[in-house]
Write a protein that holds these residues in place. Structure first.
Motif, PDB file in Angstrom:
ATOM      1  N   GLY A 161       1.612   4.900  -2.592  1.00  0.00           N
ATOM      2  CA  GLY A 161       1.578   6.293  -2.174  1.00  0.00           C
ATOM      3  C   GLY A 161       0.840   6.553  -0.882  1.00  0.00           C
ATOM      4  N   LEU A 162       0.325   5.500  -0.234  1.00  0.00           N
ATOM      5  CA  LEU A 162      -0.354   5.729   1.050  1.00  0.00           C
ATOM      6  C   LEU A 162       0.685   5.924   2.149  1.00  0.00           C
ATOM      7  CD1 LEU A 162      -2.698   4.325  -0.591  1.00  0.00           C
ATOM      8  CD2 LEU A 162      -3.522   3.517   1.606  1.00  0.00           C
ATOM      9  N   SER A 163       0.390   6.813   3.078  1.00  0.00           N
ATOM     10  CA  SER A 163       1.269   6.952   4.235  1.00  0.00           C
ATOM     11  C   SER A 163       1.145   5.688   5.074  1.00  0.00           C
ATOM     12  CB  SER A 163       0.858   8.160   5.078  1.00  0.00           C
ATOM     13  OG  SER A 163      -0.388   7.888   5.686  1.00  0.00           O
ATOM     14  N   LEU A 166       0.834  -1.217   0.000  1.00  0.00           N
ATOM     15  CA  LEU A 166       0.000   0.000   0.000  1.00  0.00           C
ATOM     16  C   LEU A 166       0.864   1.261   0.000  1.00  0.00           C
ATOM     17  CD1 LEU A 166      -2.813  -1.175   2.432  1.00  0.00           C
ATOM     18  CD2 LEU A 166      -2.993  -0.864  -0.028  1.00  0.00           C
ATOM     19  N   MET A 167       1.972   1.212   0.748  1.00  0.00           N
ATOM     20  CA  MET A 167       2.854   2.393   0.759  1.00  0.00           C
ATOM     21  C   MET A 167       3.480   2.613  -0.615  1.00  0.00           C
ATOM     22  SD  MET A 167       4.617   2.029   4.514  1.00  0.00           S
ATOM     23  CE  MET A 167       5.600   3.534   4.430  1.00  0.00           C
TER      24      MET A 167
END
Lengths: 246, 312
Positions: free
Chosen positions: B296-298, B292-293
């Motif tokens: 682009g997710l934090s 997920l990171m």
């Protein structure tokens, strides 16, 4: 100057160099292939470019658009436009496919996300609300992961063994998606030891023992497959005898 | 001062139920705020009486034999004020071969010091089907203590399915105690999904006794604890008869300084019975997180998405 430059990269596990002063320039907007035998360091290179845990302590540098990304976290690299599709994609219990794909997309509309699922060969009505869990095959998860990369519209997409677990009829869909990425301006890096995948590239790097041993046209690197060996000093020597991983 | 109608509307706003459904004559409902009945509607074959107590309500709820209620019945138990005690006594009797689904929302939107106590006795007749979905919507302040207790008798060939969900707002303290006794050929499926933060405390004690032959049961708990939250899950399944089959499943995600305990207990008293159990406690899977990171997710957003998936 390439969009992504790997400079003198050395990464060691348990005292053994997995990447050994490796240098590669990836040109913007091209489809590149990185090929080599098992244990050559291909997936390690992908993980290091993405900044995954365990792959951050290295010598050398990685430049994206001329700037070092070595101190950036995974999400910071992703926000710059670098992303990775795993050889074996993760499962997410209970997480709907729509949310997984949507999390990567700027356009989160259901129509767009469904259209992208269709583009990778998945029937949107069947998959959109389904969980990304163990009820899906590895091939289905590969396609879903590819859909999440398509909606992200990255600047660089690293696809690790993109044909692994994919049935013959679906491989063409995967290749279509690779071309869609390129047409959208994405630089694609295919990590592979498959001749079919190599043939989709425009330029290739051959690596062995963590070093680039040859590079150039796909036709040139294809010789590796035809000879079942590689043009380096290690030819015909068991890999363990020269300090590498099998 | 708000009218009872306004309070009912305020409570409903916090559920995912379209209030227009309540105007449907085929949808039975019961709306309680503190110890007051704000709305009630029954359908043929469903009998509901409510006695208002000093600190809650005493509800008698029965469904006649062979009655199949087509649309889910909606229950709303609210505590609109910041402080107080709400005691719900429920006596449920589902007739033979009857069928009903209940969707309950327990809404404590402003709670600072609220206790919600439920004591239920549920008797499901032979061949009947009873499903109960309970969703809690709590305030973000953590000032809620919830004690849902139930003893459930599941008749021969009857089905009992229950889902408990506490994901919105702070848990505060939740102490679930369910005991089911299952006759031959009956089916029990109980799931609890709870997400704790800050200093929330989650206690789950569920017992399923597969008393009759061919009885089947599943106890599932999915828990997330973050910050300094704590969770204890003691789920027990016993089998007394031949060909009884059961499974106890507990998954807990621990982040920050959270602490999770899972104790699945299985007891088999018959050589032809079979029970399995599975417990998994740990942090968020690193591959899930990194996937997920890499989109682009934090890290925080990725953890949230993973936990929401697990608890969904």
């Amino acid at each position: 100057m390439g969009i992504l430059e790997v400079k003198d990269l050395k990464l060691t596990f348990n005292g053994k160099p997995i990447l050994n002063r490796l240098n590669i320039d990836f040109w913007e907007g091209h489809i590149h292939a990185v090929v080599g035998p098992n244990g050559a360091g291909k997936s390690t290179l992908a993980a290091t470019i993405m900044g995954l845990g365990g792959y951050r302590d290295f010598e050398g540098d990685i430049l994206f658009q001329g700037e070092s990304i070595r101190d950036l976290k995974i999400d910071d690299r992703a926000r710059k436009g670098i992303t990775l599709a795993w050889q074996e994609p993760a499962r997410f219990e209970g997480l709907p496919i729509r949310d997984f794909i949507g999390s990567a997309a700027q356009d989160k509309s259901a129509d767009y996300l469904k259209m992208t699922l269709a583009e990778v060969g998945l029937e949107p009505d069947e998959y959109f609300d389904r969980a990304l869990d163990k009820t899906l095959s590895g091939g289905e998860r590969k396609k879903i992961e590819l859909a999440s990369i398509l909606v992200m519209k990255p600047k660089i997409a690293i696809l690790d063994e993109p044909d692994s677990g994919i049935d013959i009829e679906s491989i063409q869909r995967i290749f279509d998606a690779v071309r869609m990425l390129k047409d959208g301006g994405t630089t694609v890096i295919l990590i592979t030891h498959s001749l079919a995948v190599l043939n989709e590239a425009e330029h290739a790097f051959l690596i062995c023992h963590g070093r680039v041993v040859d590079k150039g046209s796909v036709e040139k690197i294809r010789q590796y497959f035809e000879d079942k060996c590689i043009p380096c000093d290690h030819k015909n020597i068991p890999i363990q005898q020269i300090g590498g991983q099998a | 001062m708000k009218s009872q109608t306004d309070i009912a509307a305020e409570l409903y706003k916090r559920t995912d139920v379209d209030p227009h459904n309540l105007k449907d004559p085929d949808v039975a409902h019961l709306i309680i705020n503190e110890n007051k009945v704000l709305g009630m509607h029954a359908v043929p074959g469903l009998n509901v009486t409510v006695k208002e107590l000093e600190d809650g309500v005493d509800i008698k709820f029965s469904l006649d034999d062979d009655v199949k209620v087509k649309k889910p019945v909606h229950l709303c138990f609210g505590m609109y004020p910041e402080k107080g005690v709400q005691r719900i006594i429920m006596d449920v009797a589902i007739g033979k071969n009857a069928q009903i689904a209940l969707m309950a929302h327990c809404v404590f939107p402003f709670a600072v010091d609220v206790q919600h106590i439920m004591d239920a006795k549920i008797k499901i007749g032979d061949g009947a089907r009873y499903s109960y979905f309970e969703r809690h919507v709590h305030s973000p302040k953590g000032g809620v203590k919830v004690y849902p207790k139930a003893i459930v008798e599941v008749g021969r060939k009857a089905h009992f399915k229950t889902e408990f969900e506490l994901i919105k707002g702070r848990v505060g303290l939740i102490d679930i105690g369910y005991e089911t006794i299952c006759e031959a050929y009956s089916v029990v499926d109980m799931t609890a999904r709870v997400s704790g933060r800050a200093d929330d405390v989650i206690k789950i004690r569920e017992t399923c006794n597969l008393k009759g032959e061919y009885a089947r049961g599943v106890l599932t708990s999915k828990i997330a604890v973050r910050d300094n939250a704590r969770a204890e899950v003691y789920n027990k399944m016993t089998a007394d008869a031949a060909f009884a089959r059961g499974h106890v499943d507990c998954k807990e995600i621990v982040q920050d300084n959270g602490v999770a305990t899972a104790v699945p207990i299985v007891e088999v008293h018959h050589p032809k019975a079979h029970i399995t159990h599975e417990a998994a406690i740990g942090s968020v899977d690193s591959k899930q997180l990194e996937t997920l990171m890499s989109r682009g997710l934090s890290e925080d957003d990725a953890v949230e998405l993973i936990i929401n998936g697990l608890l969904s």
